[in-house]
Scaffold this active site. Sequence first.
Site, PDB file in Angstrom:
ATOM      1  N   LYS A  83     -45.693 -21.740 -62.404  1.00 14.96           N
ATOM      2  CA  LYS A  83     -45.496 -23.151 -62.752  1.00 14.96           C
ATOM      3  C   LYS A  83     -44.070 -23.346 -63.232  1.00 14.96           C
ATOM      4  O   LYS A  83     -43.610 -22.569 -64.078  1.00 14.96           O
ATOM      5  CB  LYS A  83     -46.498 -23.548 -63.842  1.00 14.96           C
ATOM      6  CG  LYS A  83     -46.425 -25.015 -64.253  1.00 14.96           C
ATOM      7  CD  LYS A  83     -47.421 -25.307 -65.358  1.00 14.96           C
ATOM      8  CE  LYS A  83     -47.326 -26.782 -65.764  1.00 14.96           C
ATOM      9  NZ  LYS A  83     -48.216 -27.105 -66.889  1.00 14.96           N
ATOM     10  N   LYS A 143     -44.832 -19.173 -66.365  1.00  8.43           N
ATOM     11  CA  LYS A 143     -44.630 -20.590 -66.678  1.00  8.43           C
ATOM     12  C   LYS A 143     -43.231 -20.756 -67.256  1.00  8.43           C
ATOM     13  O   LYS A 143     -42.900 -20.175 -68.291  1.00  8.43           O
ATOM     14  CB  LYS A 143     -45.679 -21.088 -67.669  1.00  8.43           C
ATOM     15  CG  LYS A 143     -45.535 -22.577 -68.010  1.00  8.43           C
ATOM     16  CD  LYS A 143     -46.625 -23.010 -68.978  1.00  8.43           C
ATOM     17  CE  LYS A 143     -46.508 -24.481 -69.336  1.00  8.43           C
ATOM     18  NZ  LYS A 143     -47.568 -24.906 -70.276  1.00  8.43           N
TER      19      LYS A 143
END
Length: 332
Positions: free
Chosen positions: A255, A201
């Site tokens: 992400k 992320k």
Amino acid sequence: MTLASFPAVRLRRSRATQWSRSLVAETVLNASDLIWPLFVTEGRGVEEPIATLPGVSRWSVDRLVERAREARNLGIPCIALFPNTPLKLRDERGSEALNPDNLMCRAIHAVKDAVPEIGILTDVALDPYTADGHDGITDASGYVLNDETSSILVEQALVQAAAGADIVAPSDMMDGRVGAIRQALEHEGHTNVAIMAYAAKYASAFYGPFRDAVGSRGLLKGDKKSYQMDPANAEEALREVALDLAEGADYVMVKPGLPYLDIVRRVKDAFQVPVFAYQVSGEYAMIEAAAAAGAGDRDALVLETLVAFKRAGCSGMLTYYAAQAARLLSGG
């Protein structure tokens, strides 16, 4: 590899008709590839449109159940829940995250009672619950404390699992939290609750509308660069994924999505495990802006980007377009 040359070989032959294009398609997108992120808010009969996410709303629990039924009917196998916690319930330790009757847990119970066959993925992080919008507990200097945060995340995951979550998804990027959550789930008998780790992320500029949706944008003090990944790094992503898998993650996530397809491909090639990507709020907002400006066809942009995720190696995608894409794929 030896190939015949033109004109014996004309690659356009297979592209000449729709049926032949379908016959040789290397990547196939289905509704079963989609996870639908949904925002939950307090009240009853409530739909709150989110200005920075045109077409996306926060839903009260009763209206959320309607969305779960819609997902099931469209063939979407799983929904992902994110709460908009009232300001009065936020504090420096994110204490509301551990309340077994909090908004998230009530939403899980309601969906499981009404639509038991739908999968529920829950966000394990403290940013919807902290007064400063960070994903963990901060010290006096504003630095997010790793081990103290991890211990709270373990309790949060257990609360969500007890409420009926099928997948807990730690999105905080604390070191070691996947192993701690896996051990706790096993100890408490939640052996079939899966972990989808937000393993890579990034500290991205694409998250702004999401922070509006969960009510944390105006609260956030500083940034999240001390725990989310540097967009410049790829090798580090592989180390993060390797650690999360070793600690017991069932699935891993990259992400944001489209700007990081190279990371998706490298993770898939390196580990051969289920990899997911999140088509995040900023990506959604850009497609909406392009469509509104007449710069592109929304439906075509949606399907092309989702096919790109699968082509890169995704087993599935979290996307605010899940319902729209499922309808398009069914011809509806």
